[in-house]
Design an enzyme around this catalytic site. Structure first.
Site, PDB file in Angstrom:
ATOM      1  N   SER A 107       0.829  -1.204   0.000  1.00 55.08           N
ATOM      2  CA  SER A 107       0.000   0.000   0.000  1.00 55.08           C
ATOM      3  C   SER A 107       0.864   1.255   0.000  1.00 55.08           C
ATOM      4  O   SER A 107       1.922   1.303   0.625  1.00 55.08           O
ATOM      5  CB  SER A 107      -0.886   0.006   1.252  1.00 55.08           C
ATOM      6  OG  SER A 107      -1.509   1.272   1.401  1.00 55.08           O
ATOM      7  N   TYR A 135      -2.019   5.523  -4.321  1.00 59.87           N
ATOM      8  CA  TYR A 135      -2.982   6.617  -4.208  1.00 59.87           C
ATOM      9  C   TYR A 135      -2.243   7.803  -4.806  1.00 59.87           C
ATOM     10  O   TYR A 135      -1.219   8.226  -4.285  1.00 59.87           O
ATOM     11  CB  TYR A 135      -3.329   6.906  -2.746  1.00 59.87           C
ATOM     12  CG  TYR A 135      -4.291   5.908  -2.126  1.00 59.87           C
ATOM     13  CD1 TYR A 135      -5.535   5.664  -2.703  1.00 59.87           C
ATOM     14  CD2 TYR A 135      -3.967   5.239  -0.949  1.00 59.87           C
ATOM     15  CE1 TYR A 135      -6.416   4.770  -2.130  1.00 59.87           C
ATOM     16  CE2 TYR A 135      -4.853   4.343  -0.369  1.00 59.87           C
ATOM     17  CZ  TYR A 135      -6.080   4.113  -0.965  1.00 59.87           C
ATOM     18  OH  TYR A 135      -6.954   3.236  -0.400  1.00 59.87           O
ATOM     19  N   THR A 161      -5.401   2.810  -7.226  1.00 58.58           N
ATOM     20  CA  THR A 161      -6.723   2.615  -6.619  1.00 58.58           C
ATOM     21  C   THR A 161      -7.635   3.757  -7.021  1.00 58.58           C
ATOM     22  O   THR A 161      -7.308   4.930  -6.799  1.00 58.58           O
ATOM     23  CB  THR A 161      -6.598   2.515  -5.095  1.00 58.58           C
ATOM     24  OG1 THR A 161      -5.781   1.388  -4.803  1.00 58.58           O
ATOM     25  CG2 THR A 161      -7.961   2.345  -4.431  1.00 58.58           C
ATOM     26  N   LYS A 231      -7.414  -0.463  -9.839  1.00 59.97           N
ATOM     27  CA  LYS A 231      -8.102  -1.230  -8.797  1.00 59.97           C
ATOM     28  C   LYS A 231      -9.351  -0.502  -8.321  1.00 59.97           C
ATOM     29  O   LYS A 231      -9.266   0.659  -7.896  1.00 59.97           O
ATOM     30  CB  LYS A 231      -7.171  -1.425  -7.604  1.00 59.97           C
ATOM     31  CG  LYS A 231      -7.823  -2.036  -6.363  1.00 59.97           C
ATOM     32  CD  LYS A 231      -6.792  -2.344  -5.299  1.00 59.97           C
ATOM     33  CE  LYS A 231      -7.385  -3.020  -4.086  1.00 59.97           C
ATOM     34  NZ  LYS A 231      -7.916  -2.069  -3.112  1.00 59.97           N
ATOM     35  N   HIS A 255     -13.208  -2.288  -2.637  1.00 62.62           N
ATOM     36  CA  HIS A 255     -12.392  -1.893  -1.487  1.00 62.62           C
ATOM     37  C   HIS A 255     -12.798  -2.686  -0.232  1.00 62.62           C
ATOM     38  O   HIS A 255     -12.755  -2.177   0.882  1.00 62.62           O
ATOM     39  CB  HIS A 255     -12.538  -0.388  -1.226  1.00 62.62           C
ATOM     40  CG  HIS A 255     -11.260   0.309  -0.853  1.00 62.62           C
ATOM     41  ND1 HIS A 255     -10.529   1.062  -1.721  1.00 62.62           N
ATOM     42  CD2 HIS A 255     -10.579   0.368   0.322  1.00 62.62           C
ATOM     43  CE1 HIS A 255      -9.459   1.564  -1.098  1.00 62.62           C
ATOM     44  NE2 HIS A 255      -9.468   1.141   0.147  1.00 62.62           N
TER      45      HIS A 255
HETATM   46  C1  LIG Z   1      -7.424  -2.531   6.941  1.00 65.61           C
HETATM   47  C2  LIG Z   1      -7.515  -2.345   5.460  1.00 65.61           C
HETATM   48  C3  LIG Z   1      -6.734  -1.395   4.833  1.00 65.61           C
HETATM   49  C4  LIG Z   1      -6.768  -1.257   3.447  1.00 65.61           C
HETATM   50  N1  LIG Z   1      -5.929  -0.352   2.853  1.00 65.61           N
HETATM   51  C5  LIG Z   1      -5.945  -0.238   1.499  1.00 65.61           C
HETATM   52  C6  LIG Z   1      -5.034   0.633   0.847  1.00 65.61           C
HETATM   53  O1  LIG Z   1      -4.196   1.262   1.475  1.00 65.61           O
HETATM   54  N2  LIG Z   1      -5.119   0.738  -0.506  1.00 65.61           N
HETATM   55  C7  LIG Z   1      -6.023   0.015  -1.238  1.00 65.61           C
HETATM   56  O2  LIG Z   1      -6.060   0.139  -2.453  1.00 65.61           O
HETATM   57  N3  LIG Z   1      -6.875  -0.839  -0.647  1.00 65.61           N
HETATM   58  C8  LIG Z   1      -6.854  -0.977   0.695  1.00 65.61           C
HETATM   59  N4  LIG Z   1      -7.711  -1.869   1.289  1.00 65.61           N
HETATM   60  C9  LIG Z   1      -8.601  -2.710   0.449  1.00 65.61           C
HETATM   61  C10 LIG Z   1      -7.908  -4.006   0.067  1.00 65.61           C
HETATM   62  O3  LIG Z   1      -6.861  -3.796  -0.836  1.00 65.61           O
HETATM   63  C11 LIG Z   1      -8.878  -4.990  -0.600  1.00 65.61           C
HETATM   64  O4  LIG Z   1      -9.505  -4.372  -1.699  1.00 65.61           O
HETATM   65  C12 LIG Z   1      -9.954  -5.543   0.328  1.00 65.61           C
HETATM   66  O5  LIG Z   1      -9.459  -5.689   1.639  1.00 65.61           O
HETATM   67  C13 LIG Z   1     -10.438  -6.891  -0.193  1.00 65.61           C
HETATM   68  O6  LIG Z   1     -11.444  -7.393   0.593  1.00 65.61           O
HETATM   69  P1  LIG Z   1     -11.236  -8.499   1.749  1.00 65.61           P
HETATM   70  O7  LIG Z   1     -10.641  -7.779   2.902  1.00 65.61           O
HETATM   71  O8  LIG Z   1     -12.626  -8.942   1.998  1.00 65.61           O
HETATM   72  O9  LIG Z   1     -10.343  -9.596   1.212  1.00 65.61           O
HETATM   73  C14 LIG Z   1      -7.653  -2.042   2.677  1.00 65.61           C
HETATM   74  C15 LIG Z   1      -8.439  -3.014   3.312  1.00 65.61           C
HETATM   75  C16 LIG Z   1      -8.372  -3.184   4.674  1.00 65.61           C
HETATM   76  C17 LIG Z   1      -9.199  -4.261   5.319  1.00 65.61           C
END
Ligand SMILES: Cc1cc2nc3c(=O)[nH]c(=O)nc-3n(C[C@H](O)[C@H](O)[C@H](O)COP(=O)(O)O)c2cc1C
Length: 361
Positions: A107, A135, A161, A231, A255
């Site tokens: 990330s 980002y 993203t 994404k 997300h």
């Molecule tokens: C705690 C947390 C932080 C996340 N941070 C980011 C991030 O910094 N950038 C991003 O593109 N997606 C972020 N996501 C989304 C994840 O990349 C992903 O799309 C999502 O967690 C997938 O779903 P799942 O948790 O059910 O597997 C985050 C998700 C979680 C749970």
């Protein structure tokens, strides 16, 4: 010691390790969390129509992604601030991914510096792809510097993203009073020029006015030589725009239900996107993938690979790098069993027939 035999077992174990506020940040979704729930439910609702007595000798989970062979189609999704879950943070998850041949997406908001993570894993034999989630910083100069650091460090692709121009209405997180603890921060962004504050409450002149648009995707495409994946795409028309903008890949994602609540579940959005893309670039998917059967269903719907978000954080909180490696191994093993029981020797055997469509031949 309780046996941990599934991704959900790590969810239970993490709940015992993380404090209530961190748990709300990791596990929570937007608003009423309808999309958060729908993601899982949609994979479960798809029923498998296994074929029996198929030849399974020489079966394997290998596949190709952006021109390179990978051992299996499971990647770790970009998840911010992993030092919330364990002092080693992203260093541990990246090493675990490398040990399991899983792709790793760091990330922008990682709590370990991008250079540190890349240095740790880039020479690991057998590692999977190493990608950077972006980002897009509003300040062009800062964006250029960040891009230069990312490619110098050895990241092999960028994943922009596009579904979070503003952060969602995170009620669970706000109720829990979540704030980042001291010592956990977005270290890659230190020194980023502050966004000018918009007029209070005037959202369209505030954050959203600085959010990236398709024009910024074109700018980015011209600015970097790295393959660019987008994404957070859920629609066929946006997928076509992504192709026109030169995207090298698309990630069907909402997300993890953290941004727009009541947005469509990813398992439901995926078939339209794969149909629109028609194999021109790889389509990946995430959201609620917790079982090998979920992975197989995604492949059957035309995905090239999947990403998992929360389970990696749960495993990290419960057992550090070892836990993360184990949860990836569990998903791989489950995928292999689902393939064998479904009648697929390889991932290319999986198709719509597995979900009730006509069988080939
Ligand atoms: C705690 C947390 C932080 C996340 N941070 C980011 C991030 O910094 N950038 C991003 O593109 N997606 C972020 N996501 C989304 C994840 O990349 C992903 O799309 C999502 O967690 C997938 O779903 P799942 O948790 O059910 O597997 C985050 C998700 C979680 C749970």
């Amino acid at each position: 010691v309780t046996l941990r035999l599934s991704a959900d077992d790590y969810g239970v174990a993490a709940a015992e390790r993380l404090d209530a506020a961190a748990r709300a940040y990791v596990d929570g979704g937007a608003a009423d969390e309808a999309t958060l729930r729908a993601n899982r439910a949609a994979w479960q609702r798809l029923v498998l129509w296994p074929r029996v007595l198929r030849p399974l000798a020489d079966g394997h989970t290998r596949t190709a992604l952006l021109g390179r062979e990978i051992e299996h189609p499971i990647l770790l999704a970009p998840v911010a601030y992993q030092r919330l879950a364990h002092p080693d943070g992203e260093a541990a998850t990246a090493l675990a991914a490398a040990a399991q041949g899983a792709g790793f997406v760091l990330s922008t908001q990682s709590s370990v510096a991008l250079e540190t993570v890349a240095r740790l894993v880039r020479d690991e034999p057998g590692r999977g792809p190493l990608w950077f989630q972006l980002y897009l910083p509003h300040d062009r100069g800062f964006a250029r510097e960040l891009l230069a650091r990312v490619s110098a460090a050895g990241f092999e692709a960028l994943m922009l993203t596009v579904d979070a121009p503003v952060s969602g209405v995170r009620d669970r997180e706000r109720r829990a009073g979540f704030v980042l603890p001291p010592g956990v921060s977005a270290v890659n962004l230190a020194g980023q020029p502050r966004r000018g504050p918009g007029p209070a409450g005037a959202f369209c002149q505030g954050l959203a006015a600085q959010a990236p648009t398709w024009a910024d995707v074109e700018w980015l495409r011209a600015e970097t030589a790295l393959p660019l994946l987008l994404k957070g795409i859920l629609r066929a028309d946006d997928a076509r725009l992504a192709l026109a903008a030169g995207a090298s890949g698309i990630v069907v994602s909402n997300h993890g239900g953290r941004t727009l609540d009541t947005a469509i579940a990813t398992a439901e959005a995926l078939p339209r996107v794969t149909a629109a893309v028609a194999g021109r670039v790889p389509v990946l998917v995430d959201g609620g993938i917790r079982r090998g059967t979920d992975v197989l269903k995604a492949i059957a719907l035309g995905a090239s690979a999947v990403l998992v978000g929360r389970p990696q954080v749960h495993a990290l909180a419960a057992a550090g790098a070892q836990g993360v490696a184990h949860v990836i191994r569990l998903l791989r093993d489950e995928l292999e069993m689902a393939m064998a029981l479904g009648g697929c020797a390889t991932l290319s055997d999986a198709g719509r027939w597995l979900l009730g469509g006509d069988a080939p031949g």
